[in-house]
Design a protein around this motif. Structure first.
Motif, PDB file in Angstrom:
ATOM      1  N   LEU A  97     -25.844   0.765  37.465  1.00 43.42           N
ATOM      2  CA  LEU A  97     -25.773   0.385  38.932  1.00 43.42           C
ATOM      3  C   LEU A  97     -24.545  -0.480  39.056  1.00 43.42           C
ATOM      4  O   LEU A  97     -24.113  -1.457  38.635  1.00 43.42           O
ATOM      5  N   HIS A  98     -23.701  -0.121  40.404  1.00 47.37           N
ATOM      6  CA  HIS A  98     -22.551  -0.709  40.781  1.00 47.37           C
ATOM      7  C   HIS A  98     -22.711  -1.594  42.094  1.00 47.37           C
ATOM      8  O   HIS A  98     -22.968  -0.868  43.052  1.00 47.37           O
ATOM      9  N   CYS A  99     -22.797  -2.909  41.989  1.00 47.02           N
ATOM     10  CA  CYS A  99     -23.007  -3.461  43.330  1.00 47.02           C
ATOM     11  C   CYS A  99     -22.045  -4.424  43.434  1.00 47.02           C
ATOM     12  O   CYS A  99     -22.213  -5.615  44.389  1.00 47.02           O
ATOM     13  N   LEU A 100     -20.846  -4.278  42.814  1.00 51.34           N
ATOM     14  CA  LEU A 100     -19.770  -5.477  43.231  1.00 51.34           C
ATOM     15  C   LEU A 100     -18.660  -4.806  44.047  1.00 51.34           C
ATOM     16  O   LEU A 100     -18.673  -3.483  43.966  1.00 51.34           O
ATOM     17  N   PRO A 101     -17.939  -5.584  44.347  1.00 51.98           N
ATOM     18  CA  PRO A 101     -16.688  -5.048  45.452  1.00 51.98           C
ATOM     19  C   PRO A 101     -15.651  -4.332  44.251  1.00 51.98           C
ATOM     20  O   PRO A 101     -15.383  -4.790  43.298  1.00 51.98           O
ATOM     21  N   ASP A 122     -24.578   4.623  40.201  1.00 51.03           N
ATOM     22  CA  ASP A 122     -25.149   4.531  41.479  1.00 51.03           C
ATOM     23  C   ASP A 122     -24.462   3.391  42.214  1.00 51.03           C
ATOM     24  O   ASP A 122     -24.554   2.219  41.738  1.00 51.03           O
ATOM     25  N   MET A 123     -23.911   3.613  43.517  1.00 57.24           N
ATOM     26  CA  MET A 123     -23.209   2.672  44.207  1.00 57.24           C
ATOM     27  C   MET A 123     -23.894   2.253  45.458  1.00 57.24           C
ATOM     28  O   MET A 123     -24.422   2.889  46.008  1.00 57.24           O
ATOM     29  N   VAL A 124     -24.075   0.750  45.358  1.00 57.03           N
ATOM     30  CA  VAL A 124     -24.629   0.168  46.613  1.00 57.03           C
ATOM     31  C   VAL A 124     -23.847  -0.893  47.332  1.00 57.03           C
ATOM     32  O   VAL A 124     -22.807  -1.472  46.431  1.00 57.03           O
ATOM     33  N   ALA A 125     -24.017  -1.371  48.332  1.00 58.53           N
ATOM     34  CA  ALA A 125     -23.006  -2.235  49.162  1.00 58.53           C
ATOM     35  C   ALA A 125     -23.315  -3.656  48.582  1.00 58.53           C
ATOM     36  O   ALA A 125     -24.464  -3.956  48.053  1.00 58.53           O
ATOM     37  N   PRO A 126     -22.059  -4.358  47.898  1.00 56.28           N
ATOM     38  CA  PRO A 126     -22.206  -5.580  47.498  1.00 56.28           C
ATOM     39  C   PRO A 126     -22.746  -6.459  48.500  1.00 56.28           C
ATOM     40  O   PRO A 126     -22.846  -6.546  49.812  1.00 56.28           O
ATOM     41  N   ALA A 127     -23.877  -7.259  47.935  1.00 57.92           N
ATOM     42  CA  ALA A 127     -24.637  -8.228  48.723  1.00 57.92           C
ATOM     43  C   ALA A 127     -25.064  -9.276  47.847  1.00 57.92           C
ATOM     44  O   ALA A 127     -25.276  -9.144  46.627  1.00 57.92           O
ATOM     45  N   ALA A 128     -25.788 -10.219  48.410  1.00 61.09           N
ATOM     46  CA  ALA A 128     -26.159 -11.434  47.602  1.00 61.09           C
ATOM     47  C   ALA A 128     -27.506 -10.754  46.858  1.00 61.09           C
ATOM     48  O   ALA A 128     -27.852 -11.091  45.752  1.00 61.09           O
ATOM     49  N   LEU A 129     -28.307 -10.110  47.549  1.00 60.24           N
ATOM     50  CA  LEU A 129     -29.484  -9.267  47.181  1.00 60.24           C
ATOM     51  C   LEU A 129     -29.082  -7.744  47.269  1.00 60.24           C
ATOM     52  O   LEU A 129     -29.353  -7.303  48.306  1.00 60.24           O
ATOM     53  N   CYS A 141     -25.936  -2.902  34.324  1.00 64.15           N
ATOM     54  CA  CYS A 141     -25.372  -3.495  35.651  1.00 64.15           C
ATOM     55  C   CYS A 141     -24.515  -4.738  35.370  1.00 64.15           C
ATOM     56  O   CYS A 141     -24.807  -5.513  34.488  1.00 64.15           O
ATOM     57  N   ALA A 142     -23.657  -4.944  36.364  1.00 63.73           N
ATOM     58  CA  ALA A 142     -22.911  -6.332  36.606  1.00 63.73           C
ATOM     59  C   ALA A 142     -23.268  -7.059  37.756  1.00 63.73           C
ATOM     60  O   ALA A 142     -23.286  -6.411  38.587  1.00 63.73           O
ATOM     61  N   PHE A 143     -23.452  -8.355  37.263  1.00 66.41           N
ATOM     62  CA  PHE A 143     -23.949  -9.411  38.611  1.00 66.41           C
ATOM     63  C   PHE A 143     -22.999 -10.272  38.736  1.00 66.41           C
ATOM     64  O   PHE A 143     -22.350 -10.709  37.835  1.00 66.41           O
ATOM     65  N   THR A 144     -22.646 -10.909  39.880  1.00 67.37           N
ATOM     66  CA  THR A 144     -22.166 -12.321  40.213  1.00 67.37           C
ATOM     67  C   THR A 144     -23.510 -13.199  39.784  1.00 67.37           C
ATOM     68  O   THR A 144     -24.549 -12.727  39.752  1.00 67.37           O
ATOM     69  N   PRO A 145     -23.102 -14.762  39.835  1.00 66.36           N
ATOM     70  CA  PRO A 145     -24.253 -15.430  39.430  1.00 66.36           C
ATOM     71  C   PRO A 145     -25.260 -15.358  40.564  1.00 66.36           C
ATOM     72  O   PRO A 145     -26.395 -15.484  40.436  1.00 66.36           O
TER      73      PRO A 145
END
Length: 359
Positions: A97-101, A122-129, A141-145
């Motif tokens: 999963l790719h959810c980072l800018p 799988d690409m999704v728009a970066p968001a807090a959730l 997957c890679a996340f921000t805190p």
């Protein structure tokens, strides 16, 4: 297939569709022309990755100085992707999963890993959730805190998660303590082509007990410290020469270290050296708003510890400081309605402090 930046792995998929090199170029052009903002970022990077140059331009975050652009060799990015794949046992065909800018190194590397290792991205728009399909399972997957904090209850869908781009609070670590997926905090920067070391955050066994605060380097990377006790990174497959950082560390071995804070943030108060990041760690579970510890000049101490909080009032129950050592306790509290931040959301301490001085 031998990994190379000129090749697209035969198992690579983007949003469930397989692409060869030429097809991926067409998709990139269409994203740039017609896509959503996050897709345009993806398209721009793909065009850079698939062109004939042997490097890409990447921007630093600007959290510790002025943002700058760096030339990153594509071969180094391939090597970084292989190192991550080996460490986390990623295999061709794994769903990620790719959810980072995609305009910063962490996001760019998610794309490179998929192309090089043959992952289904799988690409999704970066968001807090991140708006993902919760019926799908992902290997990585890679996340921000902040994303990890909001996504904690959905982690059952992910086998391995990494988190970077900022410190991970004790509250977040507590929220993932009993989750089945393996979660790791990462250490790295644009100059090191994303992470070069990771620290396990959950699912500990007896052998982990004495090393919970230790970062362990990825394959073929060693570390040491300079005369300031700042981290020195030796990664020949990623870097032309060793990188000397401004990160204060305690070295445990050539492949293990403990992060203490930034050299440029160290406070000298009454002859006592204090590490703001360590004080912040003690307070993080007690303060719900964003905050940081810094210093202001003081006639007696040289520098005095102050706390800066993102809030409309500067009221805090000072009993929260009872657990701090004498010299760690803030001598003043300053409230700022909005912190100065980088485009990637990192607090710019110096600029925020300057706004206080000038107000």
């Amino acid at each position: 297939m031998i990994p190379n930046y000129t090749n697209v792995h035969i198992k690579f998929k983007l949003d469930n569709v397989s692409y060869k090199h030429e097809d991926l170029m067409e998709v990139a052009y269409s994203y740039v022309k017609e896509g959503e903002p996050y897709q345009q970022e993806l398209g721009n990077f793909l065009l850079d990755w698939l062109d004939e140059k042997d490097y890409v331009i990447a921007k630093t975050s600007g959290s510790t100085g002025r943002p700058k652009k760096l030339k990153i060799k594509k071969e180094a990015m391939v090597n970084s992707a292989i190192g991550t794949g080996d460490f986390f046992n990623l295999s061709p065909g794994d769903k990620v999963l790719h959810c980072l800018p995609s305009n910063f190194i962490a996001g760019k590397m998610m794309i490179v890993r998929a192309i090089v290792l043959g992952l289904e991205l799988d690409m999704v728009a970066p968001a807090a959730l991140p708006p993902i399909d919760y019926e799908k399972d992902y290997a990585f997957c890679a996340f921000t805190p902040m994303q990890l904090k909001n996504f904690a209850k959905y982690l059952k869908n992910i086998k391995t998660a990494i988190v970077g781009g900022g410190q991970v609070s004790d509250a977040i670590i507590e929220s993932i303590k009993d989750k089945k997926p393996q979660v790791y905090e990462t250490y790295g920067m644009t100059e090191t082509v994303s992470h070069i070391a990771v620290k396990k955050l959950n699912n500990f066994d007896g052998s982990d007990e004495n090393t919970r605060s230790h970062f362990k380097t990825l394959p073929d990377i060693t570390v040491s410290s300079d005369q300031r006790n700042c981290l020195v990174i030796d990664a020949p497959h990623l870097l032309d020469e060793k990188i000397v950082t401004n990160d204060l560390v305690k070295i445990h071995s050539e492949t293990s270290f403990e992060w203490l804070g930034r050299f440029d943030n160290v406070i000298n108060s009454g002859g006592i050296k204090l590490y703001p990041e360590q004080i912040e760690k003690k307070l993080r579970s007690l303060i719900s708003q964003q905050f940081f510890i810094t210093a202001l000049p003081d006639d007696t101490l040289g520098e005095k510890v102050v706390l800066v909080i993102e809030d409309d009032t500067n009221y805090l129950d000072t009993s929260i400081f009872d657990g701090l050592d004498k010299y760690e306790k803030p001598k003043a509290i300053f409230a700022v309605s909005k912190f100065v931040e980088t485009k990637s959301g990192k607090i710019q301490r110096k600029k925020t402090l300057e706004s206080i001085k000038n107000s």
